[in-house]
Motif scaffolding. Sequence first.
Motif, mmCIF file in Angstrom:
data_model
loop_
_atom_site.group_PDB
_atom_site.id
_atom_site.type_symbol
_atom_site.label_atom_id
_atom_site.label_comp_id
_atom_site.label_asym_id
_atom_site.label_seq_id
_atom_site.Cartn_x
_atom_site.Cartn_y
_atom_site.Cartn_z
ATOM 1 N N HIS A 20 -8.349 9.463 2.974
ATOM 2 C CA HIS A 20 -6.884 9.512 2.823
ATOM 3 C C HIS A 20 -6.236 8.171 3.143
ATOM 4 N N ASP A 21 -6.746 7.475 4.138
ATOM 5 C CA ASP A 21 -6.166 6.186 4.506
ATOM 6 C C ASP A 21 -6.452 5.099 3.476
ATOM 7 N N ALA A 22 -7.303 5.375 2.527
ATOM 8 C CA ALA A 22 -7.672 4.376 1.531
ATOM 9 C C ALA A 22 -7.068 4.681 0.164
ATOM 10 N N ARG A 23 -5.958 5.357 0.161
ATOM 11 C CA ARG A 23 -5.257 5.653 -1.096
ATOM 12 C C ARG A 23 -4.988 4.373 -1.882
ATOM 13 N N TYR A 24 -4.709 3.298 -1.160
ATOM 14 C CA TYR A 24 -4.394 2.045 -1.835
ATOM 15 C C TYR A 24 -5.566 1.525 -2.675
ATOM 16 N N VAL A 25 -6.800 1.816 -2.278
ATOM 17 C CA VAL A 25 -7.956 1.395 -3.079
ATOM 18 C C VAL A 25 -7.914 2.107 -4.424
ATOM 19 N N GLN A 26 -7.597 3.376 -4.402
ATOM 20 C CA GLN A 26 -7.447 4.133 -5.653
ATOM 21 C C GLN A 26 -6.356 3.496 -6.519
ATOM 22 N N THR A 119 -1.089 -7.918 -1.450
ATOM 23 C CA THR A 119 -0.172 -8.675 -0.591
ATOM 24 C C THR A 119 1.292 -8.330 -0.830
ATOM 25 N N HIS A 120 1.635 -7.878 -2.040
ATOM 26 C CA HIS A 120 3.041 -7.620 -2.348
ATOM 27 C C HIS A 120 3.411 -6.136 -2.376
ATOM 28 N N CYS A 121 2.434 -5.262 -2.502
ATOM 29 C CA CYS A 121 2.741 -3.831 -2.640
ATOM 30 C C CYS A 121 2.312 -3.002 -1.434
ATOM 31 N N LEU A 122 1.642 -3.604 -0.494
ATOM 32 C CA LEU A 122 1.119 -2.846 0.640
ATOM 33 C C LEU A 122 1.725 -3.325 1.952
ATOM 34 N N PRO A 125 0.253 -5.974 4.426
ATOM 35 C CA PRO A 125 -0.494 -6.591 3.324
ATOM 36 C C PRO A 125 -1.981 -6.663 3.658
ATOM 37 N N ARG A 126 -2.779 -6.639 2.638
ATOM 38 C CA ARG A 126 -4.232 -6.705 2.828
ATOM 39 C C ARG A 126 -4.803 -7.848 2.004
ATOM 40 N N SER A 127 -5.982 -8.282 2.395
ATOM 41 C CA SER A 127 -6.681 -9.351 1.684
ATOM 42 C C SER A 127 -7.782 -8.745 0.823
#
Length: 184
Positions: A20-26, A119-122, A125-127
Motif C-alpha cells: 500500500h505504501d508503494a502506490r507511487y511505484v504503480q 520529484t514533482h508529484c510526490l 520527493p523521491r529519487s
Amino acid sequence: MTTRRADYPCVLPGDPTWIHDARYVQDILNSLAAAAAIAHDHGDPEKYVLPHLPYQVAADTLGQIRSDMPPARPGVLFLMPLPAFQLEALWQALDVLRRAQDADADTDQVLDLVHDYATHCLLPPRSIDDVVTDTERILAVPSLDTPAVRTVATTLLLKGEHDDGFRSPRDELLDTWRAAGIKP
C-alpha cells in the motif's frame, strides 16, 4: 533469495503496508506505459526501452495485489496466485529502472520521466534510487522462493496441520521479511 519462477501461489504478509505504501511505484509504471504507448504511436517504439505492455502489466499487477490484499492482520499469511507473466513484467520493469539508475544511455527518457514524476508529484520527493529500492522490496515479497515459502504455501493450500513442520518454516519466512524491512 529471490528467483524468477513459474506460476505458484505467492505467500504474502498479513500487513499490507509493504504494497500500500508503494502506490507511487504503480503510478510511475502507469506513466511509463502511457509514454511508451505514445512513443510507439509516433514511430519510436524503443524510446522507453520496453513496449507499453510490460509496464502496464507490471502496474496492473501491483494494483491487483493492492486491491486483493485483505485488511491488515499482522502475523497472518495469505496466498495469492500470480501467473509467471505478471511477475516477469515486474522484473522487466525493474531491470529498466535499474538501468536508468545506472545512467544507461538507452534509458535517458525513462530516467527523465521517473525523475520528473518522483520529484514533482510526490511528497516527500523521491529519487531514482528510492524508486528502485521500493520496487525491489515490493517484488521480493511475491518472488521469494525458498524451501520455507514452498512448505508454507503447500501447507496452506492443502489446509494442513499448523504443527512444528509448518511453524518453523513460517517463522523463517517472517524473519526473512523482517530482515528485508517488511512488516509481516
